[in-house]
Motif scaffolding. Structure first.
Motif, PDB file in Angstrom:
ATOM      1  N   VAL A   1      -2.560  -1.129  -2.607  1.00  0.00           N
ATOM      2  CA  VAL A   1      -1.546  -0.583  -3.499  1.00  0.00           C
ATOM      3  C   VAL A   1      -1.610  -1.377  -4.797  1.00  0.00           C
ATOM      4  O   VAL A   1      -1.447  -2.593  -4.786  1.00  0.00           O
TER       5      VAL A   1
ATOM      6  N   THR B   1      -2.254   0.212   5.049  1.00  0.00           N
ATOM      7  CA  THR B   1      -2.279  -0.409   3.738  1.00  0.00           C
ATOM      8  C   THR B   1      -2.815  -1.822   3.851  1.00  0.00           C
ATOM      9  O   THR B   1      -2.664  -2.488   4.858  1.00  0.00           O
TER      10      THR B   1
ATOM     11  N   PRO C   1       0.407   4.817  -1.885  1.00  0.00           N
ATOM     12  CA  PRO C   1      -0.480   5.011  -0.749  1.00  0.00           C
ATOM     13  C   PRO C   1       0.002   6.023   0.286  1.00  0.00           C
ATOM     14  O   PRO C   1      -0.809   6.617   0.984  1.00  0.00           O
TER      15      PRO C   1
END
Length: 165
Positions: free
Chosen positions: A48, A76, A58
């Motif tokens: 991110v 992530t 994301p």
């Protein structure tokens, strides 16, 4: 090898437009993840980077990937908690996990030096510490609390709704 995944750093430029567009980058990430899932890769993780058009959000990307894949874990690497509304992030992560059938893995951090000095202030947050670590800690604690609470809020006293079984 027991586990194999990939972390996409995206396509970044310093100032001018170099390389592919944000839309092209997102579509390529989806295509790459679908191909990786077909090959048996275990994980697809995306960073991110706020203020970078192709990497700022994301959850829509991960949801698109989850809806087009069957086995690959999506997640992530990492979400800078200084920028996040912890309750909204908990809702987004829960929705992603439902779409992904439990294949979600989130990585979070207190952040690192960024391209925007105190960039979290652009999101309406204030920090007592120069690096925003206090903000990250508070957001992370609230995110964990929201993520582990019952998904069904208590009925409002003025309503007769009950929790579905």
């Amino acid at each position: 090898m027991k586990y194999f995944g990939f972390l996409s750093f995206g396509h970044y430029s310093n100032g001018g437009r170099h390389g592919i567009t944000a839309a092209e980058s997102l579509h390529q990430a989806i295509d790459l993840s679908v191909a990786a899932d077909e090959l048996g890769v275990n994980g697809a993780f995306f960073r991110v980077h706020h203020f970078a058009a192709q990497a700022a959000a994301p959850m829509p990307l991960l949801s698109a990937i989850a809806s087009r894949t069957k086995a690959i874990e999506v997640g992530t690497g990492v979400i800078d908690m200084r920028y996040e509304n912890p309750l909204y992030l908990a809702e987004e992560a829960a929705a992603l996990d439902l779409i992904a059938d439990g294949r979600t893995a989130l990585g979070v951090s207190r952040g690192a030096p960024e391209i925007a000095n105190k960039g979290w202030e652009s999101f309406g947050y204030r920090s007592e510490e120069r690096n925003g670590a206090d903000l990250a800690r508070a957001h992370y604690e609230r995110f964990l609390e929201a993520s582990t609470e019952s998904p069904w809020p208590r009925p409002h006293p003025c309503t007769s709704s009950t929790r579905p079984k």
